[in-house]
Scaffold this motif. Structure first.
Motif, PDB file in Angstrom:
ATOM      1  N   MET A 194     -17.725 -26.612 -26.443  1.00  0.00           N
ATOM      2  CA  MET A 194     -18.976 -25.922 -26.770  1.00  0.00           C
ATOM      3  C   MET A 194     -18.889 -24.445 -26.377  1.00  0.00           C
ATOM      4  O   MET A 194     -19.686 -23.938 -25.575  1.00  0.00           O
ATOM      5  CB  MET A 194     -20.142 -26.616 -26.076  1.00  0.00           C
ATOM      6  CG  MET A 194     -21.507 -26.299 -26.662  1.00  0.00           C
ATOM      7  SD  MET A 194     -21.685 -26.924 -28.343  1.00  0.00           S
ATOM      8  CE  MET A 194     -23.470 -27.121 -28.422  1.00  0.00           C
ATOM      9  N   GLY A 195     -17.883 -23.761 -26.921  1.00  0.00           N
ATOM     10  CA  GLY A 195     -17.802 -22.320 -26.777  1.00  0.00           C
ATOM     11  C   GLY A 195     -18.556 -21.645 -27.901  1.00  0.00           C
ATOM     12  O   GLY A 195     -19.433 -22.244 -28.535  1.00  0.00           O
ATOM     13  N   TYR A 228     -19.375 -32.188 -25.573  1.00  0.00           N
ATOM     14  CA  TYR A 228     -18.620 -32.223 -24.316  1.00  0.00           C
ATOM     15  C   TYR A 228     -17.994 -30.857 -24.112  1.00  0.00           C
ATOM     16  O   TYR A 228     -17.423 -30.280 -25.045  1.00  0.00           O
ATOM     17  CB  TYR A 228     -17.509 -33.276 -24.353  1.00  0.00           C
ATOM     18  CG  TYR A 228     -16.590 -33.175 -23.146  1.00  0.00           C
ATOM     19  CD1 TYR A 228     -16.961 -33.751 -21.934  1.00  0.00           C
ATOM     20  CD2 TYR A 228     -15.385 -32.477 -23.211  1.00  0.00           C
ATOM     21  CE1 TYR A 228     -16.148 -33.637 -20.815  1.00  0.00           C
ATOM     22  CE2 TYR A 228     -14.570 -32.360 -22.099  1.00  0.00           C
ATOM     23  CZ  TYR A 228     -14.954 -32.938 -20.907  1.00  0.00           C
ATOM     24  OH  TYR A 228     -14.149 -32.813 -19.796  1.00  0.00           O
ATOM     25  N   ASN A 229     -18.116 -30.342 -22.902  1.00  0.00           N
ATOM     26  CA  ASN A 229     -17.443 -29.105 -22.548  1.00  0.00           C
ATOM     27  C   ASN A 229     -16.927 -29.232 -21.128  1.00  0.00           C
ATOM     28  O   ASN A 229     -17.590 -29.813 -20.266  1.00  0.00           O
ATOM     29  CB  ASN A 229     -18.388 -27.904 -22.658  1.00  0.00           C
ATOM     30  CG  ASN A 229     -17.647 -26.605 -22.865  1.00  0.00           C
ATOM     31  OD1 ASN A 229     -16.931 -26.442 -23.860  1.00  0.00           O
ATOM     32  ND2 ASN A 229     -17.781 -25.664 -21.943  1.00  0.00           N
ATOM     33  N   PRO A 243     -23.658 -21.800 -20.247  1.00  0.00           N
ATOM     34  CA  PRO A 243     -24.847 -21.062 -19.793  1.00  0.00           C
ATOM     35  C   PRO A 243     -26.069 -21.400 -20.639  1.00  0.00           C
ATOM     36  O   PRO A 243     -25.981 -21.503 -21.869  1.00  0.00           O
ATOM     37  CB  PRO A 243     -24.438 -19.591 -19.966  1.00  0.00           C
ATOM     38  CG  PRO A 243     -22.942 -19.601 -19.930  1.00  0.00           C
ATOM     39  CD  PRO A 243     -22.524 -20.903 -20.553  1.00  0.00           C
ATOM     40  N   ALA A 244     -27.197 -21.557 -19.986  1.00  0.00           N
ATOM     41  CA  ALA A 244     -28.422 -21.951 -20.682  1.00  0.00           C
ATOM     42  C   ALA A 244     -28.785 -20.954 -21.769  1.00  0.00           C
ATOM     43  O   ALA A 244     -29.258 -21.341 -22.856  1.00  0.00           O
ATOM     44  CB  ALA A 244     -29.558 -22.083 -19.674  1.00  0.00           C
ATOM     45  N   ALA A 279     -29.439 -29.553 -27.831  1.00  0.00           N
ATOM     46  CA  ALA A 279     -28.130 -30.200 -27.715  1.00  0.00           C
ATOM     47  C   ALA A 279     -28.030 -30.913 -26.376  1.00  0.00           C
ATOM     48  O   ALA A 279     -28.481 -30.401 -25.350  1.00  0.00           O
ATOM     49  CB  ALA A 279     -27.010 -29.171 -27.841  1.00  0.00           C
ATOM     50  N   THR A 280     -27.415 -32.083 -26.390  1.00  0.00           N
ATOM     51  CA  THR A 280     -27.292 -32.907 -25.190  1.00  0.00           C
ATOM     52  C   THR A 280     -25.837 -32.941 -24.738  1.00  0.00           C
ATOM     53  O   THR A 280     -24.950 -33.320 -25.502  1.00  0.00           O
ATOM     54  CB  THR A 280     -27.768 -34.344 -25.462  1.00  0.00           C
ATOM     55  OG1 THR A 280     -29.126 -34.311 -25.895  1.00  0.00           O
ATOM     56  CG2 THR A 280     -27.650 -35.206 -24.211  1.00  0.00           C
ATOM     57  N   ARG A 281     -25.621 -32.562 -23.498  1.00  0.00           N
ATOM     58  CA  ARG A 281     -24.265 -32.622 -22.947  1.00  0.00           C
ATOM     59  C   ARG A 281     -23.982 -34.029 -22.446  1.00  0.00           C
ATOM     60  O   ARG A 281     -24.782 -34.606 -21.697  1.00  0.00           O
ATOM     61  CB  ARG A 281     -24.107 -31.619 -21.811  1.00  0.00           C
ATOM     62  CG  ARG A 281     -22.685 -31.599 -21.223  1.00  0.00           C
ATOM     63  CD  ARG A 281     -22.566 -30.607 -20.082  1.00  0.00           C
ATOM     64  NE  ARG A 281     -21.199 -30.556 -19.571  1.00  0.00           N
ATOM     65  CZ  ARG A 281     -20.813 -29.798 -18.555  1.00  0.00           C
ATOM     66  NH1 ARG A 281     -21.702 -29.009 -17.954  1.00  0.00           N
ATOM     67  NH2 ARG A 281     -19.556 -29.806 -18.144  1.00  0.00           N
TER      68      ARG A 281
END
Length: 322
Positions: free
Chosen positions: A155-156, A177-178, A183-184, A192-194
């Motif tokens: 998630m860049g 997934y990252n 950063p918020a 989006a859900t991590r």
């Protein structure tokens, strides 16, 4: 004062080549013939700067030290084709071209998703071959993206830009997934859900889009076990680097019905593409077009030039690698 002598390994946009020829003693590759690794190694001793691209290979063996060249101005954001540790150990500064590829590469990821979901490549091939017999209610039915779940691995900037497009245009739910916290402010306005693991993302997603660097621990990140988690109705999109996906495992998953389809812009061992992928209608294949717009490629070349300008002026380079 003599101009710095630089080598550009492939043909670049004309506007950028004009700038480099104006400001440097530039050797250009007018016929765009790929250089061998040995030729690039020899160039390190003949030029003040070498400007490679992602199609070149710069392994550790060519960095023997004492080179005339002191900077590699890489045309591209990815740099897994360069042994960075060896280059820096030999005294070279390495730069790349981040940020400017984001939008075009995200557009390419969405293009692949749409082509897969709507069987666009398959349909065009049918029509061009003269096999289309006209509209009918059950002809070449695909699937819609609206309401589906998009899983982003990496998630860049490009992953976020892809997620924003998918959510705004199609209302897709986004999971990701990252490796490190995002950063918020980078996710502002994006729902989006991590998830804690790559596996969790693969299991949750209808479409998986890869946005991680190549090489190192990411080599064959998508192996047989992970590909199977996407499922027989799921789709995989790769606009990152070819070596992130184990191509043999991908072919096996498609042939075995464990994966619904794949959209690829990058490949292991480019430009070679396995016949087993070319033959499949459930695979969309593009020839590494992620950043292939006039605007982006010119921006990339000008960023390389900016890095060279700073380096030879004795200033910090804007885009150092490492």
């Amino acid at each position: 004062m003599a101009k710095a002598k630089i080598l550009v390994t492939r043909k670049w946009p004309e506007a950028v080549e004009r700038r480099l020829s104006r400001d440097y003693d530039a050797t250009l590759n007018s016929d765009d013939t790929p250089m061998t690794t040995e030729e690039i190694g020899a160039a390190l001793d003949a030029y003040d700067a070498v400007c490679p691209t992602v199609s070149d290979r710069l392994p550790g063996a060519i960095f023997t030290g004492g080179h005339r060249a002191k900077i590699l101005g890489n045309f591209g954001v990815g740099f897994n084709h360069i042994d960075i540790a060896a280059a820096q150990g030999a005294g070279l500064t390495v730069t790349n071209t981040p940020h400017v590829l984001t939008d075009c590469t995200a557009d390419c990821a969405i293009t692949l998703m749409l082509m897969l979901a709507r069987r666009a490549g398959e349909g065009e091939r049918e029509l061009r071959a003269g096999r289309w017999t006209g509209w009918r209610p059950t002809h070449m039915m695909g699937t819609r993206l609206r309401g589906k779940t998009l899983g982003i691995v990496g998630m860049g900037r490009i992953g976020i830009a892809t997620a924003r497009r998918a959510q705004a245009a199609f209302g897709m739910r986004v999971v990701y997934y990252n490796l490190v916290d995002v950063p918020a402010e980078a996710l502002d306005g994006l729902d989006a859900t991590r998830l804690d693991t790559i596996e969790a993302v693969l299991e949750a997603a209808d479409v998986v889009s890869l946005h991680v660097p190549g090489g190192g621990d990411n080599t064959h990140l998508m192996n047989a076990e992970r590909l199977a988690l996407i499922g027989p109705a799921g789709m995989l999109v790769n606009t990152a680097r070819g070596d992130v996906v184990d191509q043999s495992a991908l072919i096996s998953a498609l042939e075995g019905g464990r994966l619904g389809g794949a959209g690829l812009d990058v490949y292991e061992g480019e430009p070679a593409v396995p016949d087993a992928l070319i033959a499949r209608d459930d695979v969309v294949l593009l020839p590494h077009l992620g950043s292939a717009t006039t605007e982006t490629r010119e921006d990339m070349g000008n960023m390389v030039a900016d890095n060279l300008d700073a380096f030879f002026a004795g200033k910090p380079v804007p885009n150092p690698v490492g």
